[in-house]
Design an enzyme around this catalytic site. Sequence first.
Site, PDB file in Angstrom:
ATOM      1  N   ASP A  52      -0.662   4.225   5.694  1.00  8.96           N
ATOM      2  CA  ASP A  52       0.032   4.261   4.262  1.00  8.96           C
ATOM      3  C   ASP A  52       1.297   3.210   4.490  1.00  8.96           C
ATOM      4  O   ASP A  52       2.344   3.535   3.974  1.00  8.96           O
ATOM      5  CB  ASP A  52       0.710   5.461   4.027  1.00  8.96           C
ATOM      6  CG  ASP A  52       1.164   5.705   2.589  1.00  8.96           C
ATOM      7  OD1 ASP A  52       0.351   5.068   1.640  1.00  8.96           O
ATOM      8  OD2 ASP A  52       2.075   6.627   2.435  1.00  8.96           O
ATOM      9  N   MET A  74     -20.287  12.317   9.530  1.00 11.55           N
ATOM     10  CA  MET A  74     -19.907  13.154  10.041  1.00 11.55           C
ATOM     11  C   MET A  74     -19.561  14.758   9.137  1.00 11.55           C
ATOM     12  O   MET A  74     -19.054  14.160   8.132  1.00 11.55           O
ATOM     13  CB  MET A  74     -19.194  13.351  11.410  1.00 11.55           C
ATOM     14  CG  MET A  74     -17.614  12.606  10.930  1.00 11.55           C
ATOM     15  SD  MET A  74     -16.685  12.035  12.424  1.00 11.55           S
ATOM     16  CE  MET A  74     -15.631  10.922  11.393  1.00 11.55           C
ATOM     17  N   HIS A  85       0.297   3.553  -0.670  1.00  7.88           N
ATOM     18  CA  HIS A  85       0.020   4.258  -2.017  1.00  7.88           C
ATOM     19  C   HIS A  85       0.923   3.913  -3.281  1.00  7.88           C
ATOM     20  O   HIS A  85       0.686   4.070  -4.450  1.00  7.88           O
ATOM     21  CB  HIS A  85       0.358   5.717  -1.866  1.00  7.88           C
ATOM     22  CG  HIS A  85       1.497   6.143  -1.646  1.00  7.88           C
ATOM     23  ND1 HIS A  85       2.089   6.516  -0.585  1.00  7.88           N
ATOM     24  CD2 HIS A  85       2.333   6.698  -2.709  1.00  7.88           C
ATOM     25  CE1 HIS A  85       3.492   7.171  -0.891  1.00  7.88           C
ATOM     26  NE2 HIS A  85       3.424   7.048  -2.020  1.00  7.88           N
ATOM     27  N   SER A 122       9.222   6.813  -2.158  1.00  3.73           N
ATOM     28  CA  SER A 122       8.070   6.439  -1.180  1.00  3.73           C
ATOM     29  C   SER A 122       8.333   4.910  -1.232  1.00  3.73           C
ATOM     30  O   SER A 122       8.642   4.204  -1.979  1.00  3.73           O
ATOM     31  CB  SER A 122       6.812   6.872  -1.888  1.00  3.73           C
ATOM     32  OG  SER A 122       6.545   8.156  -2.000  1.00  3.73           O
ATOM     33  N   LEU A 161     -16.967   3.767  14.999  1.00  2.00           N
ATOM     34  CA  LEU A 161     -18.238   4.308  15.745  1.00  2.00           C
ATOM     35  C   LEU A 161     -19.511   4.142  14.985  1.00  2.00           C
ATOM     36  O   LEU A 161     -20.252   4.111  15.551  1.00  2.00           O
ATOM     37  CB  LEU A 161     -18.095   5.905  15.902  1.00  2.00           C
ATOM     38  CG  LEU A 161     -17.143   6.393  16.817  1.00  2.00           C
ATOM     39  CD1 LEU A 161     -16.916   7.771  16.973  1.00  2.00           C
ATOM     40  CD2 LEU A 161     -16.821   5.710  18.266  1.00  2.00           C
TER      41      LEU A 161
END
Length: 438
Positions: free
Chosen positions: A177, A330, A147, A268, A326
């Site tokens: 991240d 969903m 980020h 960060s 997959l």
Amino acid sequence: MNRIKQAFKDRLWLGVIIVGLFAGLIGGGIALGINNLVQHHEEVTSTRVPAGSNKSGGTKVNKNKVDLNGEASQAYKSVQGAVVSVINKQKVQQSSGTLGIFGYGNSSNGSSSSDSSSDNKLETASEGSGVIYKKSGNSAYVVTNNHVVKGSNALQVILSNGKKVNADLVGADSATDLAVLKINAANVKTVASFGNSNSIVPGQDVLAIGSPMGSEYANTVTKGIISAKDRTLKEGIISAKDRTLKAGTDGTLTSVIQTDTAINSGNSGGPLINMAGQVIGINSMKLASDTQGSSVEGIGFAIPSNEVVTIINQLIKNGKITRPSLGISMVDLSNVTSDQQQSVLKLPTSVSKGVVIMDVNSGSVADTAGLKKYDVITKLGDTQVTDAGSLKAALYKYKVGQNAKVTYYRDGQQHTATLHLTKSADTTSTDDSQQDNN
């Protein structure tokens, strides 16, 4: 006659008593007055600023009696040279319709300059931290957060000595991240090493190093402890703006280290180190508030070093992270009404958590295994699936080419199938994705 004598004696004694009382009162009053005068004098004397002054200026600084080379100081010194600030530069579209006071177009931050005439000017969009962990030939490598570099058109790194150098993005992974940058190694003197994050314990001392609030406060160090070793978070509660968290929202699950070390915007990507100066985590986020909106302090999170090493090695090798997919879209079962769970999905009342398949891509892993629309997945391997986040977390434990057993409900009946994880999804984009697709 006797009565007269007795009366005289009584008056005599009464007079003596009265005189004694008066004498005692007068004497006590005098003593009290003298005592008050003495106390007043002492009070005035003790509070009055003395006349004159001492102009000798004899005050001096004494030698410190503390150990200036304690464990924390030595740990900081050993890695501080490897900690950098990361500058995210992005193109800013200039407005051609608005003129500044001197006729130039205003930039997005309100400043005006002669460079503003260009259509896409690079400006600093955000700042973060990073740590140099590898030096190979003329190149050095920096690990930071995804980020921090997200959306960048150019990247710069400010070394611990203040020198600014350009950086190239080697690869980034939005799921964990993490991102890796490459810089010129000419001015790199210190390289950090990783410790084993599986060996940490709650209560041990740690340091966080970085640039809170930007490079103006570069090389800031804060101290705290490990609050929890394996804390599970949901990525959906992460604010994309400042990487803070708000409790109570569903999303991708992430296992992190919890610490009370101060971690702020700009920290960060910086290292969380032990008292030996080893990097045991990469600082990533903090908890900002609870579900009621109350402010929270002292709850920060770092990506464990063992996870970091696994990811950055793949990014160096392949430039991307490849994970099983997959091939479905969903929704969480919790978002489906009770009536629809019964009438459409025909679920037994004992099933209350899972994910509902809304679409299956033709030829995908799910399609090959026989999964269909409105199937409800409740388990993958040995992991219970409660929502989309937990399904992704369970799936990402597998590698492409492996098999996984899936448990699901269809028309009220429980079924199992074997997923052959031959398809992959690349998480190379530096943009965070919150779509429930996999």
